[in-house]
Design a protein around this motif. Structure first.
Motif: not given
Length: 218
Positions: A46-63
């Protein structure tokens, strides 16, 4: 019960209780990582890059938390669910990089295993087809050709990794799927390019005939 057997039983129960508790702590995090990555991929489309980056950062923390939770229980860490989460994370990160023409991160940068990374990269190629088709509908043929080259490069890498499935977590099958996706995408794009060229030629012909008609009238 003899004292020795009672001691063995207590030790076994304590050890397995700790292992069970670690698993129960890490497993929900794995599921959350997968959900975050799926939503990140959706945001990328959806070209929502900021939202995508935010979710990836949360995923990285959980990993990272999962890795810490299972530090003393490596058999559980490599049981499969942690690798599934890593694969989804790699897919989300690679897709974001590919669609933005950024350099791909590698497994060490992401802090994950190489088998999970390569499988995630392969699945990112499949998501890139979906992204490409969206651009194709918008008539962005130049971008589509660039994305197709990226898919081709990924496939070329994947077929060079020739190890047993026990080492690569079934990468061979994933690579076969990627090949099918690549060829189908190549066919779709080729058809669209030919149609665009034909339409352009027809327009040029109409313009030429129109100019010729104007000249004859004069």
């Amino acid at each position: 019960m003899p004292d020795k057997l009672e001691q063995i039983g207590q030790q076994a129960i304590e050890h397995l209780s700790l292992k069970h508790a670690a698993r129960e702590k890490a497993l929900p995090k794995s599921r959350t990582v997968i959900r975050h990555c799926a939503n990140s991929i959706r945001a990328t489309h959806r070209h929502e890059r900021e939202r995508a980056n935010e979710l990836m950062a949360q995923a990285a923390q959980l990993l990272q938390e999962m890795k810490d939770d299972l530090l003393d229980h490596q058999d559980i860490y490599y049981a499969g669910f942690a690798q599934d989460a890593q694969k989804e994370y790699a897919e989300a990160r690679c897709l974001a990089a590919l669609t933005q023409y950024q350099e791909l991160p590698d497994a060490e940068e992401l802090g994950i295993g190489w088998a999970a990374y390569l499988n995630g990269l392969a699945e990112a190629a499949g998501e890139l087809r979906r992204y490409l088709l969206d651009q194709l509908r918008r008539g962005n043929l130049r971008d589509c050709e660039a994305y197709l080259r990226q898919m081709d490069d990924i496939y070329s890498l994947l077929i060079s990794v020739d190890f047993p499935d026990a080492i690569t977590s079934g990468l061979r099958r994933t690579t076969d799927v990627t090949r099918g996706i690549l060829e189908k995408t190549r066919g779709d794009l080729t058809t669209s390019v030919v149609q665009a060229q034909l339409q352009h030629s027809i327009q040029e012909l109409y313009q030429a005939l129109g100019q010729a008609g104007t000249t004859d009238t004069k």
